[in-house]
Design an enzyme around this catalytic site. Structure first.
Site, PDB file in Angstrom:
ATOM      1  N   LEU A 197      -4.110  -8.113  45.129  1.00  0.00           N
ATOM      2  CA  LEU A 197      -5.435  -7.698  44.672  1.00  0.00           C
ATOM      3  C   LEU A 197      -5.362  -6.390  43.892  1.00  0.00           C
ATOM      4  O   LEU A 197      -6.029  -6.233  42.860  1.00  0.00           O
ATOM      5  CB  LEU A 197      -6.377  -7.545  45.862  1.00  0.00           C
ATOM      6  CG  LEU A 197      -6.937  -8.823  46.482  1.00  0.00           C
ATOM      7  CD1 LEU A 197      -7.943  -8.488  47.578  1.00  0.00           C
ATOM      8  CD2 LEU A 197      -7.600  -9.706  45.432  1.00  0.00           C
ATOM      9  N   HIS A 198      -4.581  -5.443  44.386  1.00  0.00           N
ATOM     10  CA  HIS A 198      -4.435  -4.167  43.674  1.00  0.00           C
ATOM     11  C   HIS A 198      -3.808  -4.380  42.292  1.00  0.00           C
ATOM     12  O   HIS A 198      -4.248  -3.790  41.301  1.00  0.00           O
ATOM     13  CB  HIS A 198      -3.581  -3.195  44.492  1.00  0.00           C
ATOM     14  CG  HIS A 198      -4.313  -2.546  45.623  1.00  0.00           C
ATOM     15  ND1 HIS A 198      -4.517  -3.181  46.825  1.00  0.00           N
ATOM     16  CD2 HIS A 198      -4.909  -1.326  45.731  1.00  0.00           C
ATOM     17  CE1 HIS A 198      -5.193  -2.368  47.634  1.00  0.00           C
ATOM     18  NE2 HIS A 198      -5.442  -1.238  46.997  1.00  0.00           N
ATOM     19  N   GLU A 199      -2.776  -5.211  42.253  1.00  0.00           N
ATOM     20  CA  GLU A 199      -2.114  -5.466  40.973  1.00  0.00           C
ATOM     21  C   GLU A 199      -3.045  -6.214  40.025  1.00  0.00           C
ATOM     22  O   GLU A 199      -3.017  -5.978  38.801  1.00  0.00           O
ATOM     23  CB  GLU A 199      -0.840  -6.271  41.207  1.00  0.00           C
ATOM     24  CG  GLU A 199       0.000  -6.502  39.953  1.00  0.00           C
ATOM     25  CD  GLU A 199       0.547  -5.212  39.360  1.00  0.00           C
ATOM     26  OE1 GLU A 199       0.672  -5.139  38.118  1.00  0.00           O
ATOM     27  OE2 GLU A 199       0.837  -4.273  40.134  1.00  0.00           O
TER      28      GLU A 199
END
Length: 537
Positions: free
Chosen positions: A459-461
């Site tokens: 999700l962060h990426e």
């Protein structure tokens, strides 16, 4: 006064009951005590009797039986067979009246021996603004440059309309939950497939819209993050209502079957089966009731809109509430947000962007130059989100549990940091990824931890892929390297000298942020593909 802590007393007393009845939620997920119950058939067989006996034996030692859950089957019967239903007591999120550590209305803050440093910090920041304004006027003839403002204010009306539309579409979760209640779809068969498909479609369409609008990085980042937050809220809402719909349907069946069985004297040969079914009814009644709210009375537009306003990603039928809204508290948090954002803007405009734009500075020099500005911005962003914005929404919704973060700055290991710095996301991952992966897929604790970190890293990426329009996986790799660092933090040396672990943690924070800026931002700036104007290499 607006900052009086007495408004939390009532909510604190109300949450005491919830805390005592739900203290089980603090134990490890693997300690789950389970038992199996059989759904009765028209003909009582030996297997049903054995299952009933096992329930009675397991529940005789506890007033609150815990029953194992698997995907329940449709409530159909056939001659000479019995369909077994498996249920598990869902661990409810423990909500109780609490306040954040930096809230000046917190009674603990007034007695904190370090409260003077908090005051000193803001005085230093005031001097910082004055010095920066003087330097900017001397160099450019203006008190504050508006270049960064023009960037993040671009297409702001379209962003506002898009964001409101995106939030409005999540109301479809209420219709989905209504279909479960009406029996149009069943959660354990097709319902969970529809749920995940709609959420994936929701995420895809909003990401596609971000690319189609070709927004700058600030707008893209904000819209993507808000989309992910709304998706997490939708999932928690539909997942809980889906689980409760199964238990609600089972309860309705038992309430019809038990009186019929008694009238037909089906339980005379085996009274233990009736006892087991009564235990199951009690269990289901408890599961469907949270405080004063009972499923399916919670499935309303009003309840869902209230949930959207509550600063929690984990849905519950009922939350602890304060007595009233304090207008001056909302004003204080609004002013604190604006003031902190001004500091964030100044630091970004004067001390970060010029370094990232300059291709003549070596990467190592940029890292050194950006150590302090990036860490300062990180603290400002943390304060704006977790202290100002979430507290403001909590006040508007009268949400009393404001434990949005713990003392993450004292972290010795990275798993401690992951638990403390962003409590709303941590609680969502704990409930819907970590625990669910162990319950549904029978993963071990180690594998469930890996899956949780993998999901979070993806999700962060994803956010950075959308912001930079590139797939580089730098942040993904750095986040996944936290797993071996967690093992490193459990070494006897770190446990014996926790200050050493805290030093390693802060060094990683100081170096990691500017390093990510080098890996992502400089390439994007120089390509001039997203960030508007800027020198090219």
């Amino acid at each position: 006064m607006s900052h009086s802590p007495t408004l939390f007393k009532t909510a604190l007393l109300k949450s005491a009951t919830i805390q005592s009845t739900e203290s089980m939620a603090q134990s490890e997920f693997s300690d789950e005590v389970s038992s199996v119950v059989s759904e009765p058939n028209n003909e009582t067989d030996d297997k049903a009797a054995a299952a009933a006996a096992s329930i009675t034996a397991a529940t005789s030692q506890s007033d609150r039986p815990i029953m194992k859950k698997a995907q329940s089957m449709p409530l159909t019967t056939s001659a000479g067979s019995s369909i077994k239903e498996h249920f598990q007591r869902k661990r409810r999120q423990l909500f109780k009246a609490r306040m954040t550590k930096f809230d000046i209305s917190n009674p603990e803050t007034s007695s904190d021996p370090f409260r003077g440093f908090y005051t000193l910090f803001w005085l230093v920041m005031a001097v910082y603004v004055i010095q920066t304004a003087i330097r900017c006027y001397e160099q450019e003839g203006v008190i504050l440059s508006l270049g960064f403002f023009r960037l993040f204010s671009k297409d702001s009306l379209a962003l506002l309309i898009s964001d409101m539309t995106m939030v409005a579409t999540t109301v479809s979760s209420v219709l989905f939950s209504k279909l479960l209640i009406w029996g149009v779809i069943r959660y354990e068969t097709t319902g969970w497939i529809v749920q995940h498909f709609c959420q994936a479609l929701f995420l895809f369409l909003n990401i596609y819209w971000t690319f189609w609008r070709d927004w700058p990085w600030v707008q893209s980042g904000f819209f993507t993050l808000h989309t992910i937050v709304m998706m997490m809220k939708m999932h928690s809402y539909t997942a809980l209502n889906g689980d409760l719909s199964i238990k609600y349907r089972r309860l309705k069946y038992l309430k019809e079957y038990i009186p019929k069985g008694i009238s037909e004297k089906k339980f005379e040969a085996d009274p233990k089966q009736l006892e087991a079914l009564e235990v199951e009814v009690t269990f289901l009644e408890e599961e469907l009731t949270h405080g004063s709210m009972r499923y399916p009375d919670n499935v309303t537009i009003h309840n869902y809109l209230d949930y959207l306003l509550v600063p929690s990603l984990v849905y519950a039928l009922e939350y602890p509430r304060t007595e009233k809204i304090r207008p001056w508290y909302v004003v204080e948090k609004t002013l604190a947000t604006l003031g902190s954002f001004l500091l964030l803007y100044i630091t970004t405009e004067r001390y970060i962007l010029p370094k990232l734009y300059d291709p003549n500075i070596s990467d190592f020099r940029v890292i050194v130059e950006l150590l302090f500005p990036f860490m300062t911005n990180y603290l400002f962003i943390f304060y704006i989100i977790f202290e100002c914005i979430l507290n403001a929404f909590a006040e508007l919704s009268r949400f009393a549990d404001r434990n949005f973060y713990d003392d993450w700055w004292n972290s010795v290991t990275y798993d401690e940091f992951a638990r403390k710095w962003n409590k709303p996301v941590h609680q969502w991952l704990l409930r819907h990824v970590y625990a669910q992966s162990m319950e549904s897929y029978r993963l071990s604790k180690a594998n469930a931890t890996f899956v949780t970190f993998l999901f979070s890293s993806c999700l962060h990426e994803l956010v950075l892929v959308i912001v930079t329009h590139r797939i580089r996986m730098y942040l993904f790799i750095l986040q996944m390297t936290q797993l071996p660092l967690i093992l490193l933090g459990r070494l006897p040396l770190i446990r014996q000298y926790p200050i050493l672990g805290n030093v390693v943690f802060w060094l990683g924070m100081f170096i990691g942020l500017p390093l990510l800026a080098i890996l992502y931002c400089r390439e994007a700036f120089w390509s001039d593909a997203i960030f508007g104007a800027g020198p090219k290499s």
